[in-house]
Design a protein around this motif. Structure first.
Motif, short mmCIF file in Angstrom:
data_model
loop_
_atom_site.label_atom_id
_atom_site.label_comp_id
_atom_site.label_asym_id
_atom_site.label_seq_id
_atom_site.Cartn_x
_atom_site.Cartn_y
_atom_site.Cartn_z
N UNK A 88 0.85 -1.18 0.00
CA UNK A 88 0.00 0.00 0.00
C UNK A 88 0.89 1.23 0.00
N UNK A 89 0.75 2.07 -1.04
CA UNK A 89 1.59 3.26 -1.16
C UNK A 89 0.68 4.47 -1.38
N UNK A 90 0.32 5.18 -0.33
CA UNK A 90 -0.56 6.34 -0.50
C UNK A 90 0.14 7.51 -1.19
N UNK A 91 1.44 7.71 -0.90
CA UNK A 91 2.19 8.80 -1.52
C UNK A 91 3.69 8.55 -1.36
N UNK A 92 4.47 9.26 -2.16
CA UNK A 92 5.93 9.23 -2.05
C UNK A 92 6.44 10.68 -2.04
N UNK A 93 7.66 10.85 -1.53
CA UNK A 93 8.26 12.18 -1.41
C UNK A 93 9.65 12.14 -2.04
N UNK A 94 9.93 13.13 -2.89
CA UNK A 94 11.25 13.27 -3.51
C UNK A 94 11.75 14.70 -3.31
N UNK A 95 13.05 14.82 -3.07
CA UNK A 95 13.66 16.14 -2.93
C UNK A 95 13.96 16.72 -4.31
N UNK A 96 13.67 17.99 -4.50
CA UNK A 96 13.95 18.67 -5.77
C UNK A 96 15.39 19.16 -5.73
N UNK A 97 16.21 18.68 -6.65
CA UNK A 97 17.64 19.04 -6.71
C UNK A 97 18.35 18.75 -5.38
N UNK A 98 17.94 17.65 -4.73
CA UNK A 98 18.55 17.23 -3.46
C UNK A 98 18.48 18.30 -2.38
N UNK A 99 17.46 19.13 -2.43
CA UNK A 99 17.30 20.20 -1.45
C UNK A 99 16.14 19.87 -0.51
N UNK A 100 16.39 20.02 0.79
CA UNK A 100 15.32 19.80 1.76
C UNK A 100 14.26 20.89 1.70
N UNK A 101 14.56 22.00 1.06
CA UNK A 101 13.66 23.14 1.07
C UNK A 101 12.57 23.07 0.00
N UNK A 102 12.62 22.05 -0.85
CA UNK A 102 11.59 21.88 -1.88
C UNK A 102 11.34 20.40 -2.12
N UNK A 103 10.08 20.01 -2.04
CA UNK A 103 9.69 18.61 -2.20
C UNK A 103 8.71 18.46 -3.37
N UNK A 104 8.79 17.29 -4.01
CA UNK A 104 7.76 16.84 -4.93
C UNK A 104 7.05 15.66 -4.28
N UNK A 105 5.74 15.76 -4.18
CA UNK A 105 4.94 14.72 -3.52
C UNK A 105 4.01 14.10 -4.56
N UNK A 106 4.08 12.79 -4.70
CA UNK A 106 3.21 12.05 -5.61
C UNK A 106 2.16 11.32 -4.78
N UNK A 107 0.89 11.70 -4.97
CA UNK A 107 -0.22 11.10 -4.22
C UNK A 107 -0.91 10.08 -5.12
N UNK A 108 -0.94 8.82 -4.67
CA UNK A 108 -1.50 7.74 -5.47
C UNK A 108 -2.91 7.35 -5.03
N UNK A 109 -3.21 7.52 -3.77
CA UNK A 109 -4.46 6.99 -3.22
C UNK A 109 -5.42 8.12 -2.83
#
Length: 255
Positions: free
Chosen positions: A111-132
């Protein structure tokens, strides 16, 4: 006359000779005592400090190594206080690590409701993919019909995070209604300075956004036509306008 002189001649062991010698000895003792124990002799000889000045003339307090002056040794409290950037980095690192562990555990359970990735390896900007999303909602059915795998969100964090909210916008797909505004901005009081609290986490924000899409009857736009593309610049301008309107009229939530 010679007889009288002999009669009155003092003998060496007589009492008069002893009194004279006693007076002489007492005088010598008094002179010695006056030279050794005179109080004025101590007061008139000041002690010298290491810098060559006498303590009697210069009444200065010289600090010792055992008792330093507070102004010389007290540290500057402002330098020990962590900056806003340091607080933000620590908080985001903690949240990111916790989200990664949560995603890993959910993935192992299928079960994967969402994932989180850092933009340009920066903690100050995230990309969040919501699946559920709620499987009973029209938005979920739109995702299935249009083969949309996930909703992509972008979150940027200000310097004074977590004391100020992140800016979150929709990147794709193009969503109508569901509190999604022009440019992908999200009209949600939680994301404003009035509705935000430092105790909130990004996981709670993501869950609240998913619920707001369903509650606001969000739909995926099939025919974009002349609709403006979602962009960060347009989303920021739209969000500022929304804030002005709600600051003037207040926020209204449905029962």
């Amino acid at each position: 006359m010679m007889a009288l002189r002999k009669l009155f001649r003092l003998k060496p062991g007589s009492s008069d000779s002893r009194s004279v010698s006693a007076k002489d000895n007492g005088g010598r003792r008094s002179k010695r005592s006056s030279t050794t124990s005179s109080p004025s002799s101590h007061s008139s000889s000041p002690t010298c400090l290491p810098n060559g000045h006498s303590s009697a003339r210069n009444h200065q307090i010289v600090p010792t190594t055992n008792q330093p002056l507070s102004r010389q040794t007290s540290p500057d409290k402002s330098t020990n206080k962590p900056s806003n950037c340091t607080i933000r980095s620590r908080r985001l690192l903690k949240e990111y690590q916790e989200l990664c562990r949560s995603v890993q555990n959910n993935t192992q359970n299928g079960f994967t409701p969402f994932t989180v990735d850092l933009v340009n390896d920066s903690l100050n900007e995230w990309n969040v993919k919501v699946y559920q999303f709620d499987s009973d909602s029209q938005f979920y059915r739109d995702m299935k019909e249009l083969s949309v795998e996930y909703v992509l969100l972008n979150a940027t964090f200000p310097e004074n995070y977590p004391f100020a909210p992140p800016f979150v916008r929709v990147v794709s797909p193009h969503i109508e209604k569901g509190f999604v505004m022009e440019g992908g901005a999200i009209c949600l009081e939680l994301l404003t300075r009035h509705g935000w609290a430092s105790a909130y986490t990004m996981e709670a924000v993501i869950m609240q956004l998913c619920a707001s899409f369903v509650k606001g009857q969000a739909r995926i736009k099939r025919n974009k036509g002349n609709a403006k593309q979602f962009s960060k610049k347009l989303a920021e301008a739209s969000f500022r306008n929304v804030i002005k309107i709600h600051d003037r009229h207040g926020w209204v939530s449905d029962a």
